[in-house]
Design an enzyme around this catalytic site. Structure first.
Site, PDB file in Angstrom:
ATOM      1  N   ALA A  28      58.323   0.481  15.441  1.00  0.00           N
ATOM      2  CA  ALA A  28      58.372  -0.371  16.625  1.00  0.00           C
ATOM      3  C   ALA A  28      57.521  -1.618  16.437  1.00  0.00           C
ATOM      4  O   ALA A  28      57.523  -2.519  17.261  1.00  0.00           O
ATOM      5  CB  ALA A  28      57.905   0.394  17.855  1.00  0.00           C
TER       6      ALA A  28
ATOM      7  N   ASN B  68      54.246   7.777  13.198  1.00  0.00           N
ATOM      8  CA  ASN B  68      53.439   6.746  13.833  1.00  0.00           C
ATOM      9  C   ASN B  68      53.828   6.550  15.306  1.00  0.00           C
ATOM     10  O   ASN B  68      53.144   7.045  16.199  1.00  0.00           O
ATOM     11  CB  ASN B  68      53.571   5.431  13.051  1.00  0.00           C
ATOM     12  CG  ASN B  68      52.635   4.345  13.560  1.00  0.00           C
ATOM     13  OD1 ASN B  68      52.107   4.432  14.654  1.00  0.00           O
ATOM     14  ND2 ASN B  68      52.422   3.323  12.768  1.00  0.00           N
ATOM     15  N   ASP B  69      54.929   5.878  15.546  1.00  0.00           N
ATOM     16  CA  ASP B  69      55.270   5.525  16.929  1.00  0.00           C
ATOM     17  C   ASP B  69      55.385   6.740  17.844  1.00  0.00           C
ATOM     18  O   ASP B  69      55.014   6.674  19.008  1.00  0.00           O
ATOM     19  CB  ASP B  69      56.584   4.737  16.960  1.00  0.00           C
ATOM     20  CG  ASP B  69      56.437   3.384  16.281  1.00  0.00           C
ATOM     21  OD1 ASP B  69      55.342   2.802  16.357  1.00  0.00           O
ATOM     22  OD2 ASP B  69      57.413   2.924  15.670  1.00  0.00           O
ATOM     23  N   VAL B  70      55.866   7.859  17.314  1.00  0.00           N
ATOM     24  CA  VAL B  70      56.103   9.027  18.163  1.00  0.00           C
ATOM     25  C   VAL B  70      54.811   9.713  18.570  1.00  0.00           C
ATOM     26  O   VAL B  70      54.831  10.693  19.306  1.00  0.00           O
ATOM     27  CB  VAL B  70      57.040  10.047  17.479  1.00  0.00           C
ATOM     28  CG1 VAL B  70      58.390   9.419  17.183  1.00  0.00           C
ATOM     29  CG2 VAL B  70      56.419  10.604  16.220  1.00  0.00           C
TER      30      VAL B  70
END
Lengths: 112, 471
Positions: B436, B396-398
């Site tokens: 995050a 997700n965040d990456v």
């Protein structure tokens, strides 16, 4: 005592400098195994946990020896074994014809 | 100097050499395993020769021996069991747990020697008392901090940073308590009470500092605590006058510090910012157009399978969701099916994919993914615009393009440029947040299709669909 303390300080500083130099540009893939390997090395605290038994002679002292050796042995043994398990990924690549399912991962339901 | 003393010194020297050389061999994948074994051999030698020392001392009571044997057996059993049986997905928290007990052991050694020899009427020199103080404080902080980090990685404690009101003031107060208690110890009149206060305050400090740090930064925190434990072990060596502990502890302290820096650099985050905490709580999260759920296009297995099977090039982006669902085997099977059809497959691996650097490589290697197909971020990023499909599984965040803009909690974090691929298929259990705690703009991109399912189920279904639809 003072000369001994100075010797110890000398060894400490030189070891720090070796530690700064011993790892260099490591590929990110190796960051975690390297951390785990370093984590196993400080399991050498087991040596210290054994040595305090030399002067332990009270129930409290004995309890400290027991917990310290158990903690330290877990750190050392577990640390080396789990690092080795991680590093198995660098086995020479075999051309597997079919993916066999003998992976070590059987634990833990993944769904969360 | 007796013959035994000389022998002990020489074995310690050899063991220290094994540690240094072993750690150095870990620089390269080809020699890493040998390095670890060499270091284990050094450890073995150091422990055996220490047995000789305490045998020769003749002062260990039968109860003392029982404690040593019992403690070592318990620790060895627990360590072996955990290291062998824990799933590879849970590896990061396991390393953190082993680090916690190492720090705890170092602190206990300092406690023992102070209670036995220190105090107002004791015989400890000022230098030794200083070493005890540093050993106990650093070891205890590493102990409690690593336990919290481990619990966060395991999901027992929420990954979000816990930001107490007046956090800075509370931490400063706890640190002040430690300093005052240490002052009492060093000045002499402290004794066991000052020691107890110091231990409790150090326990609290470790917990407070790590609780305030977001889960995504845990790898860096664990690495830093690992270095702290190293320093604590070196201090324990000063306390009991043992050069083996001093060398190994300083070695780990320094190399762990360097490694922490490398990890933080890979995530493009200054270590100081991480320690201040609060990452993953930005207000910018609310500034997404439309909010989550709106503007999201879903896709079913058949459609997704067709897009994958008729693509020339697919880049797979594995993330923690894949690891959590233990779906690496299903992923590899799907990839092989596609390869048989002539699709070029690559795996794009973010430096912190999974929960730690290198974690994802381990999981994929276990599923027999060829090493050559695992590509690091910098190498694969320029190739996304030539990919027909980017298949994102549980990352997700990456992948969040918001990181390219200033003012978001993940700003500046290097990301995988999946949004440059022609089509993006995201396999995800829900539209929930990543580590995050913010929305991912990728999911509302017109070229993105969401396949909302558990990774294992989804990848099996995709494999079946590829077989039945396109044979």
């Amino acid at each position: 005592m003072v000369p001994g303390a100075l010797d110890d300080l000398t060894v400490f500083l030189l070891s720090l400098l070796v530690g700064f130099e011993v790892i260099s540009r490591v590929p990110a893939t190796l960051h975690t195994p390297l951390m785990s390997a370093a984590n196993a090395i400080h399991g050498v605290v087991l040596v210290g946990a054994m040595l305090i038994a030399v002067t332990a002679d009270t129930p409290a002292g004995y309890a400290l020896v027991l917990v310290a050796t158990a903690f330290a042995a877990m750190n050392a043994v577990g640390g080396y074994v789990v690092t080795d398990r991680m590093l198995q990924m660098f086995r020479a690549p075999r051309r597997a014809d079919a993916p066999d399912r003998t992976g070590t991962d059987t634990g833990g339901g993944g769904d969360r | 100097m007796s013959a035994l003393d000389i022998a002990v010194r020489l074995v310690y020297l050899a063991a220290a050499t094994c540690f240094v050389v072993g750690l150095h061999l870990m620089n390269s994948p080809a020699t890493a395993r040998r390095g670890n074994l060499l270091s284990a051999a050094g450890m073995w030698a150091a422990v055996v020769v220490t047995l000789a020392i305490i045998l020769a001392s003749g002062t260990v009571t039968p109860v003392g021996w029982t404690m040593i044997v019992l403690g070592t057996l318990i620790g060895t059993g627990a360590g072996l069991y955990a290291a062998r049986r824990v799933a590879m997905t849970a590896m990061p928290q396991l390393v953190s747990l082993f680090n916690a007990v190492g720090g705890g052991a170092a602190a206990l050694i300092g406690l023992h020697d102070y209670l036995r020899f220190g105090g107002p009427a004791g015989e400890l020199t000022a230098a030794a008392t200083t070493a005890v103080t540093l050993d106990v404080v650093i070891g205890t902080v590493a102990f409690s901090g690593s336990l919290v980090a481990s619990a966060k990685l395991q999901g027992w404690v929420a990954g979000q940073p816990l930001l107490l009101p007046l956090r800075g003031a509370v931490n400063a107060l706890v640190a002040a308590v430690i300093v005052v208690a240490a002052g009492f110890l060093l000045a002499g009149p402290g004794g066991a009470l000052a020691l107890l206060v110091m231990v409790l305050a150090a326990l609290a400090l470790g917990v407070l500092v790590v609780l305030a740090i977001g889960g995504a930064d845990m790898p860096v925190v664990v690495s830093l605590l690992n270095a702290c434990t190293g320093v604590a072990v070196a201090m324990a060596g000063f306390v009991i006058g043992n050069s083996m502990l001093i060398i190994a502890g300083a070695l780990v302290g320094a190399s762990g510090g360097i490694l922490t820096k490398l990890m933080a650099d890979a995530m493009n985050r200054p270590i100081r910012a991480i320690l201040v905490g609060g990452y993953g709580t930005g207000d910018a999260a609310a500034a997404l157009p439309g909010g989550a759920g709106e503007g999201v296009r879903t896709i079913d297995a058949d459609d997704a399978a067709i897009r994958l099977a008729y693509a020339g090039r697919v880049i797979i982006v594995p993330g923690y969701g894949l690891a959590a669902a233990q779906a690496q085997h299903e992923l590899h099977e799907l990839a092989e099916l596609l390869e048989e059809r002539g699709v070029r497959i690559d795996y794009a691996i973010h430096p912190v994919a999974g929960r730690m650097p290198g974690h994802m490589n381990v999981l994929l290697a276990e599923a027999k993914v060829p090493y050559a197909q695992m590509r690091e971020m910098d190498e694969i990023n320029p190739e996304f615009n030539r990919a027909d499909v980017a298949l994102v599984v549980g990352a997700n965040d990456v992948t969040n393009p918001a990181a390219r803009r200033p003012g978001t909690p993940i700003s500046g974090m290097p990301i995988l440029d999946v949004d440059r691929a022609e089509t993006v298929i995201v396999v995800k259990r829900s539209l929930g947040h990543g580590y995050a705690g913010i929305d991912n703009e990728l999911y509302t991109d017109p070229r993105t299709r969401m396949y909302l399912a558990d990774a294992k189920t989804a990848l099996s279904a995709l494999g079946t669909a590829v077989k039945t639809l396109v044979g």
